[in-house]
Enzyme design. Sequence first.
Site, PDB file in Angstrom:
ATOM      1  N   LYS A   1       0.830  -1.204   0.000  1.00  0.00           N
ATOM      2  CA  LYS A   1       0.000   0.000   0.000  1.00  0.00           C
ATOM      3  C   LYS A   1       0.862   1.250   0.000  1.00  0.00           C
ATOM      4  O   LYS A   1       1.908   1.307   0.654  1.00  0.00           O
ATOM      5  CB  LYS A   1      -0.921   0.001   1.221  1.00  0.00           C
ATOM      6  CG  LYS A   1      -1.936   1.146   1.218  1.00  0.00           C
ATOM      7  CD  LYS A   1      -3.017   0.931   2.261  1.00  0.00           C
ATOM      8  CE  LYS A   1      -2.593   1.307   3.648  1.00  0.00           C
ATOM      9  NZ  LYS A   1      -3.688   1.164   4.637  1.00  0.00           N
TER      10      LYS A   1
ATOM     11  N   LYS B   1       0.574   5.857  -0.166  1.00  0.00           N
ATOM     12  CA  LYS B   1      -0.249   7.026   0.099  1.00  0.00           C
ATOM     13  C   LYS B   1      -0.452   7.846  -1.165  1.00  0.00           C
ATOM     14  O   LYS B   1       0.434   7.943  -2.021  1.00  0.00           O
ATOM     15  CB  LYS B   1       0.394   7.906   1.178  1.00  0.00           C
ATOM     16  CG  LYS B   1       0.620   7.191   2.501  1.00  0.00           C
ATOM     17  CD  LYS B   1      -0.681   6.716   3.115  1.00  0.00           C
ATOM     18  CE  LYS B   1      -0.473   6.093   4.486  1.00  0.00           C
ATOM     19  NZ  LYS B   1      -1.742   5.652   5.100  1.00  0.00           N
TER      20      LYS B   1
ATOM     21  N   ASP C   1      -4.115   4.906  -0.693  1.00  0.00           N
ATOM     22  CA  ASP C   1      -4.781   5.402   0.506  1.00  0.00           C
ATOM     23  C   ASP C   1      -4.724   6.926   0.529  1.00  0.00           C
ATOM     24  O   ASP C   1      -3.647   7.511   0.604  1.00  0.00           O
ATOM     25  CB  ASP C   1      -4.081   4.823   1.748  1.00  0.00           C
ATOM     26  CG  ASP C   1      -4.716   5.262   3.052  1.00  0.00           C
ATOM     27  OD1 ASP C   1      -5.748   5.940   3.023  1.00  0.00           O
ATOM     28  OD2 ASP C   1      -4.173   4.896   4.114  1.00  0.00           O
TER      29      ASP C   1
ATOM     30  N   GLU D   1     -11.353   3.099   9.283  1.00  0.00           N
ATOM     31  CA  GLU D   1     -10.366   3.114  10.361  1.00  0.00           C
ATOM     32  C   GLU D   1     -10.561   4.283  11.313  1.00  0.00           C
ATOM     33  O   GLU D   1     -10.066   4.247  12.443  1.00  0.00           O
ATOM     34  CB  GLU D   1      -8.944   3.151   9.791  1.00  0.00           C
ATOM     35  CG  GLU D   1      -8.560   4.458   9.143  1.00  0.00           C
ATOM     36  CD  GLU D   1      -7.151   4.460   8.582  1.00  0.00           C
ATOM     37  OE1 GLU D   1      -6.317   5.218   9.110  1.00  0.00           O
ATOM     38  OE2 GLU D   1      -6.891   3.708   7.631  1.00  0.00           O
TER      39      GLU D   1
ATOM     40  N   HIS E   1      -7.263  -1.772  10.208  1.00  0.00           N
ATOM     41  CA  HIS E   1      -6.124  -0.860  10.253  1.00  0.00           C
ATOM     42  C   HIS E   1      -5.287  -1.146  11.502  1.00  0.00           C
ATOM     43  O   HIS E   1      -5.773  -1.727  12.465  1.00  0.00           O
ATOM     44  CB  HIS E   1      -6.661   0.574  10.308  1.00  0.00           C
ATOM     45  CG  HIS E   1      -5.682   1.600  10.777  1.00  0.00           C
ATOM     46  ND1 HIS E   1      -5.508   1.932  12.113  1.00  0.00           N
ATOM     47  CD2 HIS E   1      -4.832   2.398  10.085  1.00  0.00           C
ATOM     48  CE1 HIS E   1      -4.602   2.872  12.220  1.00  0.00           C
ATOM     49  NE2 HIS E   1      -4.170   3.185  11.016  1.00  0.00           N
TER      50      HIS E   1
END
Length: 390
Positions: free
Chosen positions: A182, A184, A213, A266, A323
Amino acid sequence: MTMKIVDIRERTLPIASNIRNSFIDFSKMTLSLVAVITDQERDGRPVVGFGFNSNGRYGQGSLMRERFVPRLMEADPETLHDDSGLIDPHRAWDTMMTNEKPGGHGERSVAVGVLDMALWDLRAKLEERPLFDLLAHRFGSGTPDPRVFVYAAGGYYHPGKGTQGLQDELTSYLDRGYTVVKMKIGGASLAEDLTRIEGALSVLGEGQHLMVDANGRFGAAEALDYLSALQDYDLFWYEEPVDPLDYAGTRAVTGRAGGLPIATGENLFSHWDARNLGLYGGMDPERDYLQFDCALSYGLVEYLRTLEALGELGWSPSRFIPHGGHQMSLNIAAGLGLGGNESYPDLFQPFGGFPDGCVVEDGHITMPELPGIGFEGKSDLAKVCRELLD
């Protein structure tokens, strides 16, 4: 003889790192580490339960010391136990939440979540069994699945770290056995983020996937602009495109997501908020994922209510991938059949990661047979826990 809690200790510790997502940096990030110490002994030592909060929310020692710890310590010990005479985290939760009004969760959900984690660790240790085994028999199918899917979270914005640095980081995770990684987005322009995404995708091989994300950065319009661009890629999911409480914005994104899974949750801290997401966020229980983190949302006692509330709306536990990257959620995943868990291979140590000897194979780890949550099996974390006792 009735067991007693003889002391509860908290220490606020730094987990600072020179990284940022689209909303915050982590240069002053802290967490609370808690020890719940009892008068019971195993192998000549007191039985102690440990807990701590996930990254992204700060340590909450003051709330614990002012309200929640005194309520536990002042309670009649028998009111905290079940019929076996052992600590009952559900009754302890009710005690902690005495004189707390509903709603407006603020930071208290973190304070209670940390203590709840320690109480579940304690309960499983008193029964001398792994927490995931206890959860499977009490709340699950009766048979735990110790093999848990994990993905590697990283890809933060970092000073001086360009696309090559991002590629090197993600490659290191893949080399360690992860199949899903993952990164950002939302902390740069769309054009720059697309360059970063394409660079990340270029290091993936067959059977490997990328998540992105946004950490709730966007309003609905910008989230949809990103969605239009992201649909050109084969992504595992698009995470937190809008503010977690913007159910209309979430619905706007999910309604146009097509085959691209959306993940969020989350930063929702109660089963009521989770239920509202399920009712009004337009999310698809067959496509999308939920990321509620027990360490930030009043603990496992409330997490069980969240699973029930979403189950009534058609959500299987397999669509929950929490999360936080901590061992508590790993135990919940193994015990209750969740879809997996987040992992931080290099960040927020020693609180992230797995017990020593656990290796990631084909994107999964196998839980070891350790009593409680298993913190003592991770040597660097066990050292910090011992220091709290000393």
